[in-house]
Design a protein around this motif. Structure first.
Motif, PDB file in Angstrom:
ATOM      1  N   UNK A   1     -17.409 -10.536  43.444  1.00 35.38           N
ATOM      2  CA  UNK A   1     -16.144 -11.281  43.554  1.00 35.38           C
ATOM      3  C   UNK A   1     -16.005 -12.297  42.413  1.00 35.38           C
ATOM      4  N   UNK A   2     -16.786 -12.079  41.341  1.00 31.61           N
ATOM      5  CA  UNK A   2     -16.762 -12.925  40.144  1.00 31.61           C
ATOM      6  C   UNK A   2     -17.311 -14.334  40.379  1.00 31.61           C
ATOM      7  N   UNK A   3     -18.159 -14.478  41.401  1.00 30.14           N
ATOM      8  CA  UNK A   3     -18.812 -15.754  41.643  1.00 30.14           C
ATOM      9  C   UNK A   3     -20.282 -15.619  41.249  1.00 30.14           C
ATOM     10  N   UNK A   4     -20.647 -16.227  40.126  1.00 28.86           N
ATOM     11  CA  UNK A   4     -22.027 -16.118  39.632  1.00 28.86           C
ATOM     12  C   UNK A   4     -22.870 -17.346  39.981  1.00 28.86           C
ATOM     13  N   UNK A   5     -22.293 -18.234  40.793  1.00 27.63           N
ATOM     14  CA  UNK A   5     -23.009 -19.458  41.147  1.00 27.63           C
ATOM     15  C   UNK A   5     -23.947 -19.231  42.339  1.00 27.63           C
ATOM     16  N   UNK A   6     -24.784 -18.214  42.216  1.00 28.16           N
ATOM     17  CA  UNK A   6     -25.802 -17.896  43.219  1.00 28.16           C
ATOM     18  C   UNK A   6     -27.087 -17.539  42.472  1.00 28.16           C
ATOM     19  N   UNK A   7     -28.190 -17.372  43.208  1.00 28.41           N
ATOM     20  CA  UNK A   7     -29.464 -17.065  42.556  1.00 28.41           C
ATOM     21  C   UNK A   7     -29.400 -15.774  41.760  1.00 28.41           C
ATOM     22  N   UNK A   8     -28.925 -14.706  42.384  1.00 25.55           N
ATOM     23  CA  UNK A   8     -28.823 -13.411  41.705  1.00 25.55           C
ATOM     24  C   UNK A   8     -27.708 -13.427  40.666  1.00 25.55           C
ATOM     25  N   UNK A   9     -26.560 -13.956  41.048  1.00 23.37           N
ATOM     26  CA  UNK A   9     -25.417 -13.995  40.133  1.00 23.37           C
ATOM     27  C   UNK A   9     -25.711 -14.799  38.884  1.00 23.37           C
ATOM     28  N   UNK A  10     -26.413 -15.911  39.053  1.00 18.55           N
ATOM     29  CA  UNK A  10     -26.751 -16.759  37.903  1.00 18.55           C
ATOM     30  C   UNK A  10     -27.649 -16.017  36.921  1.00 18.55           C
ATOM     31  N   UNK A  11     -28.531 -15.169  37.436  1.00 15.40           N
ATOM     32  CA  UNK A  11     -29.421 -14.408  36.559  1.00 15.40           C
ATOM     33  C   UNK A  11     -28.631 -13.418  35.701  1.00 15.40           C
ATOM     34  N   UNK A  12     -27.660 -12.757  36.302  1.00 14.71           N
ATOM     35  CA  UNK A  12     -26.808 -11.855  35.528  1.00 14.71           C
ATOM     36  C   UNK A  12     -26.003 -12.641  34.497  1.00 14.71           C
ATOM     37  N   UNK A  13     -25.475 -13.797  34.914  1.00 18.39           N
ATOM     38  CA  UNK A  13     -24.684 -14.626  34.004  1.00 18.39           C
ATOM     39  C   UNK A  13     -25.541 -15.130  32.847  1.00 18.39           C
ATOM     40  N   UNK A  14     -26.772 -15.548  33.158  1.00 18.32           N
ATOM     41  CA  UNK A  14     -27.676 -16.046  32.113  1.00 18.32           C
ATOM     42  C   UNK A  14     -28.046 -14.937  31.131  1.00 18.32           C
ATOM     43  N   UNK A  15     -28.201 -13.732  31.637  1.00 17.52           N
ATOM     44  CA  UNK A  15     -28.529 -12.610  30.751  1.00 17.52           C
ATOM     45  C   UNK A  15     -27.390 -12.364  29.773  1.00 17.52           C
ATOM     46  N   UNK A  16     -26.166 -12.441  30.275  1.00 17.59           N
ATOM     47  CA  UNK A  16     -24.987 -12.187  29.424  1.00 17.59           C
ATOM     48  C   UNK A  16     -24.821 -13.280  28.378  1.00 17.59           C
TER      49      UNK A  16
END
Length: 411
Positions: free
Chosen positions: A265-280
């Motif tokens: 849902x385009x919310x990267x402010x979670x443990x898993x989501x943040x990891x994907x965002x940090x990779x990008x």
């Protein structure tokens, strides 16, 4: 000269075992013992080369060189990019890690062709592994820690430390000819796995059993029939632990599914989501600065990327620490050359674990480190870095002693 070498090796082996016990528990003298072993190794190498005209094997020089280069890369990055004032604490972290790695290169090289009584070493590693497990149990059940962390202040690092020490002990036991080695390995695996579950570190919960099974499957000294039976018992233990700790595992599973749902849902402010965002953002900032950049420049670039793409917001909270991926974090700060050195470090240790004979202990330690490096930056922790090197060194000592025994039997 030979007796002096044997004495130095014995002292260093004892020091490494004591340090392996103390460093994960944050007992300061453990780090001092580690440094002392490193300095003694430098003296030992000089004596070997100058007086004994000793030459080291190519694969050992390769691994030691990769550790040395990895350490130098950290220090050179700090020297080049650290500002004169108001700088990030990241610099002091990488400077310390660099010094540890440089010292480790000499420690590894000195130990690389040394031998000690393997049964004593294996017993010591098993005891240390069990002490780590019991410390986790004490923290969780007695002190009420939701996520046990040993002395590292981070449950994830504690899990990774437990994993590589347990993997070392498990694969070392399987190298012995002890009649009860499988029972001992089952017990050690069960203790290590339950301790990891109590840290609630998902990567270690998933991959520690796989690394453990791999150490059995690729062991040439175990018959196929025994491999199948042993693998079956390991799977039963995994399932049993799953039932015993069902609530904790279910909770962590729901966290993953919820994080993934939020990320969709385009919310990267979670443990898993943040990891994907940090990779990008890490890849994008690295591409923009292929020769490397300062921590401040990376933070500024990440902020620009996040401003343009709000779905990557989750990366903001970690940008002043690290990007939770060893390769991507290295690429974003130290550029292409730094990344090549890191990969050379990985590959050389894997290569060294296969020459001249397969060393399952070393292989299990480095594979665990590579896998966990996908979701965290392990060489950002002094405790993990020292523990990793100690496991590497001890695995070499045990392997050299085991092969020496085998060679004498053949003669």
């Amino acid at each position: 000269m030979s007796k002096l070498n044997d004495i130095a090796t014995f002292v260093i082996a004892i020091g490494c075992l004591l340090s392996l016990l103390m460093v994960p528990l944050d007992i300061p003298v453990g780090r001092k013992i580690f440094y002392a072993c490193g300095y003694l190794s430098i003296i030992g190498i000089l004596v070997k080369c100058i007086y004994a005209k000793h030459s080291f094997k190519k694969q050992n020089l390769l691994v030691a060189s990769s550790i040395l280069l990895f350490g130098l890369a950290n220090i050179l990055w700090v020297i080049i990019y650290k500002p004169a004032e108001n700088y990030s604490p990241i610099y002091s972290v990488f400077m310390n890690i660099g010094k540890i790695l440089i010292l480790s290169a000499f420690l590894y090289l000195f130990i690389s062709d040394s031998k000690q009584k393997n049964n004593t070493l294996i017993s010591a590693v098993v005891i240390i592994s069990l002490i780590m497990d019991f410390c986790v149990y004490y923290q969780h059940f007695k002190l009420g820690h939701v996520r046990a962390e040993l002395g590292t202040e981070k449950a994830t690092i504690a899990a990774y430390i437990i994993s590589i020490i347990s993997s070392l002990g498990l694969s070392a036991i399987l190298e012995t000819k002890h009649k009860s080695k499988f029972y001992l390995s089952f017990f050690l695996f069960m203790m290590g796995f339950t301790a990891i579950i109590l840290t609630q570190t998902r990567a270690a919960i998933l991959f520690f059993p796989l690394i453990s099974l791999l150490s059995i499957v690729i062991n040439k000294n175990i018959s196929k029939a025994t491999v199948i039976k042993a693998s079956g018992v390991f799977i039963i233990i995994i399932i049993a632990c799953g039932f015993i700790f069902k609530d904790k595992l279910t909770s962590r599973y729901h966290d993953i599914t919820n994080d993934w749902s939020q990320y969709q849902k385009n919310n990267s402010d979670t443990s898993v989501g943040a990891r994907f965002a940090m990779a990008i953002v890490g890849l994008k900032s690295g591409v923009d600065s292929p020769l490397g950049q300062s921590a401040e420049d990376r933070a500024e670039r990440v902020m620009q990327i996040v401003t343009l793409d709000k779905t990557l917001y989750g990366a903001n909270q970690y940008v002043n620490i690290h990007l939770h991926n060893e390769v991507i974090d290295t690429f974003s700060l130290k550029g292409t050359f730094g990344t090549i050195i890191l990969l050379f470090f990985y590959i050389s240790i894997i290569y060294g674990s296969m020459r001249p004979h397969l060393n399952i202990m070393t292989l299990s330690v480095i594979l665990s480190t590579i896998v966990y490096g996908i979701s965290d930056v392990l060489f950002f922790s002094k405790e993990f870095t020292i523990t990793f090197i100690l496991c590497l060194v001890i695995s070499i000592l045990i392997n050299n002693s085991t092969n020496n025994v085998v060679n004498h039997e053949k003669e």
